[in-house]
Enzyme design. Structure first.
Site, PDB file in Angstrom:
ATOM      1  N   GLY A 235     -48.308  32.661 -21.112  1.00 37.41           N
ATOM      2  CA  GLY A 235     -49.286  31.619 -21.455  1.00 37.41           C
ATOM      3  C   GLY A 235     -50.303  32.091 -22.488  1.00 37.41           C
ATOM      4  O   GLY A 235     -50.586  33.285 -22.585  1.00 37.41           O
TER       5      GLY A 235
ATOM      6  N   ALA B  96     -49.797  25.330 -16.306  1.00 35.21           N
ATOM      7  CA  ALA B  96     -50.094  23.895 -16.347  1.00 35.21           C
ATOM      8  C   ALA B  96     -49.058  23.215 -17.227  1.00 35.21           C
ATOM      9  O   ALA B  96     -48.352  23.878 -17.992  1.00 35.21           O
ATOM     10  CB  ALA B  96     -51.489  23.657 -16.923  1.00 35.21           C
TER      11      ALA B  96
ATOM     12  N   TRP C 266     -59.847  23.360 -26.183  1.00 34.54           N
ATOM     13  CA  TRP C 266     -59.472  23.713 -27.564  1.00 34.54           C
ATOM     14  C   TRP C 266     -59.281  25.222 -27.742  1.00 34.54           C
ATOM     15  O   TRP C 266     -59.953  25.872 -28.552  1.00 34.54           O
ATOM     16  CB  TRP C 266     -60.541  23.211 -28.530  1.00 34.54           C
ATOM     17  CG  TRP C 266     -60.711  21.731 -28.606  1.00 34.54           C
ATOM     18  CD1 TRP C 266     -60.499  20.819 -27.609  1.00 34.54           C
ATOM     19  CD2 TRP C 266     -61.143  20.975 -29.754  1.00 34.54           C
ATOM     20  NE1 TRP C 266     -60.783  19.549 -28.069  1.00 34.54           N
ATOM     21  CE2 TRP C 266     -61.177  19.624 -29.369  1.00 34.54           C
ATOM     22  CE3 TRP C 266     -61.516  21.318 -31.052  1.00 34.54           C
ATOM     23  CZ2 TRP C 266     -61.557  18.605 -30.253  1.00 34.54           C
ATOM     24  CZ3 TRP C 266     -61.914  20.312 -31.920  1.00 34.54           C
ATOM     25  CH2 TRP C 266     -61.920  18.973 -31.525  1.00 34.54           C
TER      26      TRP C 266
ATOM     27  N   THR D   1     -49.049  21.441 -20.295  1.00 34.89           N
ATOM     28  CA  THR D   1     -50.093  21.331 -21.328  1.00 34.89           C
ATOM     29  C   THR D   1     -49.678  20.505 -22.544  1.00 34.89           C
ATOM     30  O   THR D   1     -50.433  20.405 -23.503  1.00 34.89           O
ATOM     31  CB  THR D   1     -50.509  22.742 -21.811  1.00 34.89           C
ATOM     32  OG1 THR D   1     -49.343  23.447 -22.217  1.00 34.89           O
ATOM     33  CG2 THR D   1     -51.226  23.521 -20.725  1.00 34.89           C
TER      34      THR D   1
ATOM     35  N   THR E  35     -59.655  21.057 -17.763  1.00 32.00           N
ATOM     36  CA  THR E  35     -59.753  20.645 -19.164  1.00 32.00           C
ATOM     37  C   THR E  35     -60.880  19.650 -19.461  1.00 32.00           C
ATOM     38  O   THR E  35     -61.283  18.875 -18.578  1.00 32.00           O
ATOM     39  CB  THR E  35     -58.408  19.996 -19.572  1.00 32.00           C
ATOM     40  OG1 THR E  35     -58.530  19.414 -20.863  1.00 32.00           O
ATOM     41  CG2 THR E  35     -57.997  18.888 -18.605  1.00 32.00           C
ATOM     42  N   ASP E  36     -61.334  19.657 -20.700  1.00 34.57           N
ATOM     43  CA  ASP E  36     -62.283  18.647 -21.198  1.00 34.57           C
ATOM     44  C   ASP E  36     -61.659  17.252 -21.205  1.00 34.57           C
ATOM     45  O   ASP E  36     -62.372  16.250 -21.253  1.00 34.57           O
ATOM     46  CB  ASP E  36     -62.766  19.018 -22.615  1.00 34.57           C
ATOM     47  CG  ASP E  36     -61.631  19.228 -23.607  1.00 34.57           C
ATOM     48  OD1 ASP E  36     -60.526  19.626 -23.186  1.00 34.57           O
ATOM     49  OD2 ASP E  36     -61.840  18.998 -24.812  1.00 34.57           O
TER      50      ASP E  36
ATOM     51  N   ASP F 249     -41.067  31.787  -6.900  1.00 34.55           N
ATOM     52  CA  ASP F 249     -41.033  30.322  -6.862  1.00 34.55           C
ATOM     53  C   ASP F 249     -42.447  29.835  -6.542  1.00 34.55           C
ATOM     54  O   ASP F 249     -42.845  29.755  -5.381  1.00 34.55           O
ATOM     55  CB  ASP F 249     -40.038  29.852  -5.789  1.00 34.55           C
ATOM     56  CG  ASP F 249     -39.995  28.326  -5.715  1.00 34.55           C
ATOM     57  OD1 ASP F 249     -40.700  27.664  -6.524  1.00 34.55           O
ATOM     58  OD2 ASP F 249     -39.265  27.810  -4.850  1.00 34.55           O
ATOM     59  N   ILE F 250     -43.189  29.500  -7.609  1.00 32.64           N
ATOM     60  CA  ILE F 250     -44.606  29.166  -7.428  1.00 32.64           C
ATOM     61  C   ILE F 250     -44.815  27.827  -6.723  1.00 32.64           C
ATOM     62  O   ILE F 250     -45.922  27.522  -6.297  1.00 32.64           O
ATOM     63  CB  ILE F 250     -45.377  29.180  -8.780  1.00 32.64           C
ATOM     64  CG1 ILE F 250     -44.712  28.261  -9.801  1.00 32.64           C
ATOM     65  CG2 ILE F 250     -45.500  30.595  -9.313  1.00 32.64           C
ATOM     66  CD1 ILE F 250     -45.462  28.163 -11.126  1.00 32.64           C
TER      67      ILE F 250
ATOM     68  N   TYR G   3     -52.063  13.637 -18.883  1.00 28.21           N
ATOM     69  CA  TYR G   3     -52.471  15.051 -18.780  1.00 28.21           C
ATOM     70  C   TYR G   3     -53.839  15.148 -18.110  1.00 28.21           C
ATOM     71  O   TYR G   3     -54.014  15.870 -17.124  1.00 28.21           O
ATOM     72  CB  TYR G   3     -52.495  15.679 -20.188  1.00 28.21           C
ATOM     73  CG  TYR G   3     -53.144  17.047 -20.241  1.00 28.21           C
ATOM     74  CD1 TYR G   3     -52.530  18.157 -19.676  1.00 28.21           C
ATOM     75  CD2 TYR G   3     -54.377  17.223 -20.871  1.00 28.21           C
ATOM     76  CE1 TYR G   3     -53.123  19.414 -19.728  1.00 28.21           C
ATOM     77  CE2 TYR G   3     -54.981  18.473 -20.931  1.00 28.21           C
ATOM     78  CZ  TYR G   3     -54.354  19.565 -20.349  1.00 28.21           C
ATOM     79  OH  TYR G   3     -54.947  20.801 -20.408  1.00 28.21           O
TER      80      TYR G   3
HETATM   81  N1  LIG Z   1     -54.643  25.241 -24.629  1.00 30.20           N
HETATM   82  C1  LIG Z   1     -55.746  24.515 -24.650  1.00 30.20           C
HETATM   83  O1  LIG Z   1     -56.268  24.181 -25.718  1.00 30.20           O
HETATM   84  C2  LIG Z   1     -56.414  24.097 -23.357  1.00 30.20           C
HETATM   85  C3  LIG Z   1     -57.506  23.226 -23.426  1.00 30.20           C
HETATM   86  C4  LIG Z   1     -58.132  22.843 -22.239  1.00 30.20           C
HETATM   87  C5  LIG Z   1     -57.689  23.330 -21.025  1.00 30.20           C
HETATM   88  N2  LIG Z   1     -56.606  24.163 -20.984  1.00 30.20           N
HETATM   89  C6  LIG Z   1     -56.155  24.634 -19.676  1.00 30.20           C
HETATM   90  O2  LIG Z   1     -56.130  26.046 -19.681  1.00 30.20           O
HETATM   91  C7  LIG Z   1     -55.043  26.517 -18.889  1.00 30.20           C
HETATM   92  C8  LIG Z   1     -54.190  27.461 -19.718  1.00 30.20           C
HETATM   93  O3  LIG Z   1     -53.642  26.739 -20.826  1.00 30.20           O
HETATM   94  P1  LIG Z   1     -52.684  27.458 -21.874  1.00 30.20           P
HETATM   95  O4  LIG Z   1     -52.833  26.729 -23.165  1.00 30.20           O
HETATM   96  O5  LIG Z   1     -52.872  28.923 -21.821  1.00 30.20           O
HETATM   97  O6  LIG Z   1     -51.255  27.091 -21.278  1.00 30.20           O
HETATM   98  P2  LIG Z   1     -49.848  27.439 -21.895  1.00 30.20           P
HETATM   99  O7  LIG Z   1     -49.953  28.430 -23.000  1.00 30.20           O
HETATM  100  O8  LIG Z   1     -49.160  26.145 -22.180  1.00 30.20           O
HETATM  101  O9  LIG Z   1     -49.168  28.210 -20.688  1.00 30.20           O
HETATM  102  C9  LIG Z   1     -48.625  27.527 -19.663  1.00 30.20           C
HETATM  103  C10 LIG Z   1     -47.977  28.540 -18.733  1.00 30.20           C
HETATM  104  O10 LIG Z   1     -47.385  27.785 -17.696  1.00 30.20           O
HETATM  105  C11 LIG Z   1     -46.060  28.218 -17.517  1.00 30.20           C
HETATM  106  N3  LIG Z   1     -45.232  27.109 -17.048  1.00 30.20           N
HETATM  107  C12 LIG Z   1     -45.100  25.902 -17.621  1.00 30.20           C
HETATM  108  N4  LIG Z   1     -44.214  25.169 -16.910  1.00 30.20           N
HETATM  109  C13 LIG Z   1     -43.815  25.944 -15.873  1.00 30.20           C
HETATM  110  C14 LIG Z   1     -42.917  25.749 -14.792  1.00 30.20           C
HETATM  111  N5  LIG Z   1     -42.271  24.584 -14.621  1.00 30.20           N
HETATM  112  N6  LIG Z   1     -42.737  26.762 -13.922  1.00 30.20           N
HETATM  113  C15 LIG Z   1     -43.379  27.928 -14.067  1.00 30.20           C
HETATM  114  N7  LIG Z   1     -44.237  28.175 -15.077  1.00 30.20           N
HETATM  115  C16 LIG Z   1     -44.446  27.187 -15.963  1.00 30.20           C
HETATM  116  C17 LIG Z   1     -45.616  28.671 -18.879  1.00 30.20           C
HETATM  117  O11 LIG Z   1     -44.496  29.512 -18.720  1.00 30.20           O
HETATM  118  P3  LIG Z   1     -43.276  29.474 -19.745  1.00 30.20           P
HETATM  119  O12 LIG Z   1     -43.742  30.202 -20.967  1.00 30.20           O
HETATM  120  O13 LIG Z   1     -42.188  30.156 -19.019  1.00 30.20           O
HETATM  121  O14 LIG Z   1     -42.998  28.027 -20.053  1.00 30.20           O
HETATM  122  C18 LIG Z   1     -46.874  29.367 -19.385  1.00 30.20           C
HETATM  123  O15 LIG Z   1     -46.926  30.683 -18.922  1.00 30.20           O
HETATM  124  C19 LIG Z   1     -54.322  25.282 -18.390  1.00 30.20           C
HETATM  125  O16 LIG Z   1     -54.796  24.966 -17.117  1.00 30.20           O
HETATM  126  C20 LIG Z   1     -54.729  24.191 -19.356  1.00 30.20           C
HETATM  127  O17 LIG Z   1     -54.706  22.915 -18.740  1.00 30.20           O
HETATM  128  C21 LIG Z   1     -55.953  24.562 -22.125  1.00 30.20           C
END
Ligand SMILES: NC(=O)c1ccc[n+]([C@@H]2O[C@H](COP(=O)([O-])OP(=O)(O)OC[C@H]3O[C@@H](n4cnc5c(N)ncnc54)[C@H](OP(=O)(O)O)[C@@H]3O)[C@@H](O)[C@H]2O)c1
Length: 289
Positions: free
Chosen positions: A15, A65, A156, A67, A106-107, A41-42, A130
């Site tokens: 992630g 998540a 973001w 995302t 998230t926002d 198995d989460i 989402y």
């Molecule tokens: N990115 C943003 O801008 C943002 C903004 C606001 C809030 N957030 C929040 O911050 C947190 C982290 O976001 P992030 O951007 O770091 O997320 P991300 O890069 O999309 O990472 C998601 C992680 O979830 C895993 N995952 C997805 N589907 C899965 C499944 N079915 N089973 C097991 N694992 C699974 C992915 O593994 P794989 O690589 O194996 O798919 C990856 O490790 C989240 O809660 C998100 O809602 C993010």
């Protein structure tokens, strides 16, 4: 810092946030377990319970998540499974095993009608699947846990471990003479490294409840893109456009800036400005050589 520092970081291997969080935790003396998808198995409470028992886990950090904001409009059930059911299962494990649970939200739980930064107590009103499913995840946690949990709403994200808005913009800016970027959505750009460090600051103070954690300041997507491109010294011209000119499947809030007042009150720390954090990210990872 907590005495027991044995973390299970879900999303810690692949992630955007999870990888940085694992790194920062390790640098600060934590023992970190970050299983790949196939290793645990989460979605099975039993499997997660045995895992935390076996590894004497003291803290569960959940960065997993669904995302993909636009795809979630079509894949509602998958989004709900990851964004609501998973935190519910983890909260149940945390409750039964008496562990600390740290979860990210998230926002996009807000509708963007505010003109001042959102506080954690402000009423959520998501505009997208989402946002709705992330809010359901928050509520599932607060229904189960009354203490020893953190729900950290962030926004973001940019960081070096995975493609993100900033890295994508820089890639496109190297290929094109101009880029059109939305200028009527305003938010809180945030560096994953800062978010990881500020999360640990919250834990040091035994924070419990919902917190907003982002870098200071605010920007539109267009301003963020312009700053990154200028910093990188690329000749690409950035053209501001409206959301109407760039239709997307999911609705997004026009203003989702988050206030970190509650975080500052507890820790005494004011997050650094996003521009400063962006420069550190760009200078150390995108501009070397
Ligand atoms: N990115 C943003 O801008 C943002 C903004 C606001 C809030 N957030 C929040 O911050 C947190 C982290 O976001 P992030 O951007 O770091 O997320 P991300 O890069 O999309 O990472 C998601 C992680 O979830 C895993 N995952 C997805 N589907 C899965 C499944 N079915 N089973 C097991 N694992 C699974 C992915 O593994 P794989 O690589 O194996 O798919 C990856 O490790 C989240 O809660 C998100 O809602 C993010």
């Amino acid at each position: 810092m907590p005495k027991d520092k044995r973390a299970l970081v879900l999303g810690g291997k692949t992630g955007l946030l999870g990888q940085k969080l694992s790194q920062v935790l390790q640098e600060r003396g934590w023992e970190v377990k970050a299983p790949f998808r196939g290793e645990l198995d989460i979605f099975s409470e039993e499997a997660v319970s045995s895992y935390v028992q076996e590894h004497s886990i003291s803290h569960i950090f959940n960065t997993v998540a669904y995302t993909q904001v636009d795809l979630a409009e079509e894949e509602k059930e998958q989004a709900r499974l990851l964004n609501r059911n998973l935190p519910k299962i983890l909260a149940q494990v945390a409750s039964k095993k008496n562990l600390y649970f740290i979860h990210y939200s998230t926002d996009f739980v807000f509708n963007g009608k505010h003109t001042l930064p959102y506080e954690p107590e402000d009423k959520p009103h998501p505009l997208s699947v989402y946002g709705q499913t992330k809010l359901e995840g928050e509520r599932a946690i607060t229904d189960i846990l009354k203490q020893n949990f953190l729900i950290i709403r962030t926004a973001w994200l940019f960081g070096e471990d995975k493609e993100n808005f900033v890295s994508k913009i820089l890639r496109l800016a190297r290929e094109r003479e101009s880029l059109k970027v939305v200028h009527d959505q305003i938010g809180s750009p945030t560096y994953t490294k800062d978010l990881a460090i500020y999360t640990l600051n919250l834990l040091e103070k035994q924070g419990t409840g919902i917190f907003h954690l982002v870098n200071s300041g605010q920007a539109s997507w267009c301003e963020l893109a312009q700053e990154a491109i200028s910093c990188a010294g690329l000749p690409c011209k950035v053209i501001p456009i409206t959301s109407k000119e760039y239709p997307q499947r999911a609705l997004r809030p026009s203003f989702s800036v988050l206030s970190t007042r509650k975080f500052t009150q507890l820790t005494g720390i004011t997050p650094r400005p996003w521009i400063q954090a962006l420069r550190e990210y760009l200078f150390s990872f995108h501009l070397e050589g």
